[in-house]
Design a protein around this motif. Structure first.
Motif, PDB file in Angstrom:
ATOM      1  N   ALA A 258      -6.011   5.083 -10.401  1.00  0.00           N
ATOM      2  CA  ALA A 258      -4.990   5.915 -11.043  1.00  0.00           C
ATOM      3  C   ALA A 258      -3.908   5.040 -11.662  1.00  0.00           C
ATOM      4  CB  ALA A 258      -4.368   6.864 -10.020  1.00  0.00           C
ATOM      5  N   ILE A 259      -3.298   5.574 -12.712  1.00  0.00           N
ATOM      6  CA  ILE A 259      -2.144   4.955 -13.353  1.00  0.00           C
ATOM      7  C   ILE A 259      -1.143   6.083 -13.596  1.00  0.00           C
ATOM      8  CG2 ILE A 259      -1.281   3.669 -15.342  1.00  0.00           C
ATOM      9  CD1 ILE A 259      -4.198   2.604 -15.672  1.00  0.00           C
ATOM     10  N   PHE A 260      -0.089   6.120 -12.770  1.00  0.00           N
ATOM     11  CA  PHE A 260       0.863   7.227 -12.814  1.00  0.00           C
ATOM     12  C   PHE A 260       2.263   6.753 -13.163  1.00  0.00           C
ATOM     13  CE2 PHE A 260      -1.856   9.386  -9.369  1.00  0.00           C
ATOM     14  CZ  PHE A 260      -2.592  10.081 -10.309  1.00  0.00           C
ATOM     15  N   ASP A 261       2.981   7.603 -13.875  1.00  0.00           N
ATOM     16  CA  ASP A 261       4.393   7.384 -14.159  1.00  0.00           C
ATOM     17  C   ASP A 261       5.145   7.532 -12.839  1.00  0.00           C
ATOM     18  OD1 ASP A 261       7.123   7.650 -14.875  1.00  0.00           O
ATOM     19  OD2 ASP A 261       6.554   8.425 -16.844  1.00  0.00           O
ATOM     20  N   LEU A 262       5.845   6.500 -12.432  1.00  0.00           N
ATOM     21  CA  LEU A 262       6.520   6.507 -11.134  1.00  0.00           C
ATOM     22  C   LEU A 262       7.779   7.354 -11.118  1.00  0.00           C
ATOM     23  CD1 LEU A 262       5.995   2.795 -10.111  1.00  0.00           C
ATOM     24  CD2 LEU A 262       4.762   4.826  -9.302  1.00  0.00           C
TER      25      LEU A 262
ATOM     26  N   ARG B 247       0.844  -1.198   0.000  1.00  0.00           N
ATOM     27  CA  ARG B 247       0.000   0.000   0.000  1.00  0.00           C
ATOM     28  C   ARG B 247       0.878   1.245   0.000  1.00  0.00           C
ATOM     29  NH1 ARG B 247      -5.391  -1.066   1.303  1.00  0.00           N
ATOM     30  NH2 ARG B 247      -5.699   0.999   2.193  1.00  0.00           N
ATOM     31  N   HIS B 248       0.446   2.204  -0.805  1.00  0.00           N
ATOM     32  CA  HIS B 248       1.103   3.502  -0.897  1.00  0.00           C
ATOM     33  C   HIS B 248       0.024   4.574  -0.928  1.00  0.00           C
ATOM     34  CE1 HIS B 248       5.139   1.914  -1.827  1.00  0.00           C
ATOM     35  NE2 HIS B 248       4.446   0.925  -2.330  1.00  0.00           N
ATOM     36  N   HIS B 249       0.097   5.493   0.016  1.00  0.00           N
ATOM     37  CA  HIS B 249      -0.845   6.611   0.066  1.00  0.00           C
ATOM     38  C   HIS B 249      -2.299   6.129   0.133  1.00  0.00           C
ATOM     39  CE1 HIS B 249       2.802   8.668  -0.967  1.00  0.00           C
ATOM     40  NE2 HIS B 249       2.808   8.179  -2.185  1.00  0.00           N
TER      41      HIS B 249
ATOM     42  N   PRO C 240       7.162  12.182  -6.051  1.00  0.00           N
ATOM     43  CA  PRO C 240       6.248  11.474  -5.143  1.00  0.00           C
ATOM     44  C   PRO C 240       5.234  12.392  -4.468  1.00  0.00           C
ATOM     45  CG  PRO C 240       8.499  10.756  -4.778  1.00  0.00           C
ATOM     46  CD  PRO C 240       8.564  11.923  -5.729  1.00  0.00           C
ATOM     47  N   ARG C 241       5.605  13.649  -4.258  1.00  0.00           N
ATOM     48  CA  ARG C 241       4.638  14.591  -3.667  1.00  0.00           C
ATOM     49  C   ARG C 241       3.485  14.848  -4.626  1.00  0.00           C
ATOM     50  NH1 ARG C 241       9.290  18.729  -2.182  1.00  0.00           N
ATOM     51  NH2 ARG C 241       9.664  18.097  -4.312  1.00  0.00           N
ATOM     52  N   TRP C 242       3.784  14.908  -5.922  1.00  0.00           N
ATOM     53  CA  TRP C 242       2.734  15.099  -6.924  1.00  0.00           C
ATOM     54  C   TRP C 242       1.791  13.897  -6.923  1.00  0.00           C
ATOM     55  CZ3 TRP C 242       1.012  12.427 -11.172  1.00  0.00           C
ATOM     56  CH2 TRP C 242       0.151  13.114 -12.026  1.00  0.00           C
ATOM     57  N   ILE C 243       2.370  12.690  -6.883  1.00  0.00           N
ATOM     58  CA  ILE C 243       1.553  11.479  -6.859  1.00  0.00           C
ATOM     59  C   ILE C 243       0.649  11.476  -5.634  1.00  0.00           C
ATOM     60  CG2 ILE C 243       1.626   8.954  -6.608  1.00  0.00           C
ATOM     61  CD1 ILE C 243       4.132   8.996  -8.411  1.00  0.00           C
ATOM     62  N   ARG C 244       1.199  11.752  -4.472  1.00  0.00           N
ATOM     63  CA  ARG C 244       0.419  11.765  -3.238  1.00  0.00           C
ATOM     64  C   ARG C 244      -0.725  12.774  -3.330  1.00  0.00           C
ATOM     65  NH1 ARG C 244       3.978  13.663   0.341  1.00  0.00           N
ATOM     66  NH2 ARG C 244       5.087  11.705   0.240  1.00  0.00           N
ATOM     67  N   LYS C 245      -0.442  13.963  -3.858  1.00  0.00           N
ATOM     68  CA  LYS C 245      -1.474  14.991  -3.993  1.00  0.00           C
ATOM     69  C   LYS C 245      -2.570  14.534  -4.954  1.00  0.00           C
ATOM     70  CE  LYS C 245      -2.232  19.749  -5.382  1.00  0.00           C
ATOM     71  NZ  LYS C 245      -1.658  20.956  -5.984  1.00  0.00           N
ATOM     72  N   GLN C 246      -2.174  13.974  -6.094  1.00  0.00           N
ATOM     73  CA  GLN C 246      -3.164  13.509  -7.072  1.00  0.00           C
ATOM     74  C   GLN C 246      -4.043  12.406  -6.498  1.00  0.00           C
ATOM     75  OE1 GLN C 246      -3.795  14.860 -10.168  1.00  0.00           O
ATOM     76  NE2 GLN C 246      -2.389  16.410  -9.383  1.00  0.00           N
ATOM     77  N   LEU C 247      -3.435  11.472  -5.781  1.00  0.00           N
ATOM     78  CA  LEU C 247      -4.217  10.392  -5.180  1.00  0.00           C
ATOM     79  C   LEU C 247      -5.176  10.921  -4.126  1.00  0.00           C
ATOM     80  CD1 LEU C 247      -1.516   7.607  -4.880  1.00  0.00           C
ATOM     81  CD2 LEU C 247      -3.538   7.591  -6.368  1.00  0.00           C
ATOM     82  N   GLY C 248      -4.757  11.949  -3.418  1.00  0.00           N
ATOM     83  CA  GLY C 248      -5.642  12.546  -2.403  1.00  0.00           C
ATOM     84  C   GLY C 248      -6.858  13.199  -3.022  1.00  0.00           C
ATOM     85  N   GLN C 249      -6.767  13.578  -4.276  1.00  0.00           N
ATOM     86  CA  GLN C 249      -7.888  14.216  -4.963  1.00  0.00           C
ATOM     87  C   GLN C 249      -8.791  13.207  -5.675  1.00  0.00           C
ATOM     88  OE1 GLN C 249      -5.928  17.040  -7.528  1.00  0.00           O
ATOM     89  NE2 GLN C 249      -5.363  18.372  -5.838  1.00  0.00           N
ATOM     90  N   ARG C 250      -8.346  11.968  -5.804  1.00  0.00           N
ATOM     91  CA  ARG C 250      -9.141  10.953  -6.488  1.00  0.00           C
ATOM     92  C   ARG C 250     -10.180  10.398  -5.527  1.00  0.00           C
ATOM     93  NH1 ARG C 250      -6.511   9.212 -11.563  1.00  0.00           N
ATOM     94  NH2 ARG C 250      -5.388  11.122 -12.060  1.00  0.00           N
ATOM     95  N   LYS C 251     -11.351  10.191  -6.032  1.00  0.00           N
ATOM     96  CA  LYS C 251     -12.443   9.643  -5.217  1.00  0.00           C
ATOM     97  C   LYS C 251     -12.851   8.287  -5.784  1.00  0.00           C
ATOM     98  CE  LYS C 251     -12.758  13.482  -2.902  1.00  0.00           C
ATOM     99  NZ  LYS C 251     -11.696  13.637  -1.983  1.00  0.00           N
ATOM    100  N   THR C 252     -13.166   7.374  -4.884  1.00  0.00           N
ATOM    101  CA  THR C 252     -13.710   6.100  -5.314  1.00  0.00           C
ATOM    102  C   THR C 252     -15.214   6.117  -5.056  1.00  0.00           C
ATOM    103  OG1 THR C 252     -13.183   5.146  -3.161  1.00  0.00           O
ATOM    104  CG2 THR C 252     -11.597   4.770  -4.918  1.00  0.00           C
ATOM    105  N   PRO C 253     -15.973   5.555  -5.963  1.00  0.00           N
ATOM    106  CA  PRO C 253     -17.433   5.572  -5.771  1.00  0.00           C
ATOM    107  C   PRO C 253     -17.843   4.703  -4.588  1.00  0.00           C
ATOM    108  CG  PRO C 253     -16.837   4.249  -7.685  1.00  0.00           C
ATOM    109  CD  PRO C 253     -15.581   4.876  -7.182  1.00  0.00           C
ATOM    110  N   ASN C 254     -18.892   5.118  -3.915  1.00  0.00           N
ATOM    111  CA  ASN C 254     -19.444   4.311  -2.828  1.00  0.00           C
ATOM    112  C   ASN C 254     -20.347   3.251  -3.437  1.00  0.00           C
ATOM    113  OD1 ASN C 254     -18.234   5.880  -0.876  1.00  0.00           O
ATOM    114  ND2 ASN C 254     -19.935   7.313  -0.821  1.00  0.00           N
ATOM    115  N   LYS C 255     -20.141   2.047  -3.007  1.00  0.00           N
ATOM    116  CA  LYS C 255     -20.969   0.962  -3.558  1.00  0.00           C
ATOM    117  C   LYS C 255     -21.869   0.439  -2.493  1.00  0.00           C
ATOM    118  CE  LYS C 255     -18.821  -0.551  -7.539  1.00  0.00           C
ATOM    119  NZ  LYS C 255     -19.005  -1.640  -8.396  1.00  0.00           N
TER     120      LYS C 255
END
Length: 104
Positions: free
Chosen positions: A81-85, A52-54, A89-104
């Protein structure tokens, strides 16, 4: 076996990767997509085994230096998300923090 659901955000990321690699060399964009889709297909069997990451599990596509970030939800694996590694890493963390997963 889990259902692998690719969210629109991850689909957009993959299209961005395709465009980038195609601009580097003809045919590489489609090779990148094929490589990622093969990895995504394997998630149906092995979802949840990645570290697990972020707050997300991260599968690494080593050929194209891409991180495939996903969460498990009941019988589904949600690819967020699919990000170029090679990105900051700060950009990746910020982008992941803005991504939402739908509630099922």
């Amino acid at each position: 076996m889990k259902n692998v659901i690719i969210l629109s955000s991850a689909s957009d990321d993959l299209e961005g990767a395709r465009l980038f690699y195609e601009s580097q060399s003809a045919g590489w964009g489609e090779h990148c997509v094929d490589s990622v889709l093969t990895a995504l297909a394997s998630l149906a069997e092995i979802s949840g085994v990645h570290t697990r990451h972020h707050g997300y599990h991260r599968m690494i596509n080593k050929t194209f230096h891409l991180g495939i970030y996903y969460r498990e939800h009941a019988d589904d694996t949600l690819v967020v998300a699919i990000f170029d590694l090679r990105r900051d890493p700060r950009w990746i963390r910020k982008q992941l923090g803005q991504r939402k997963t739908p509630n099922k």
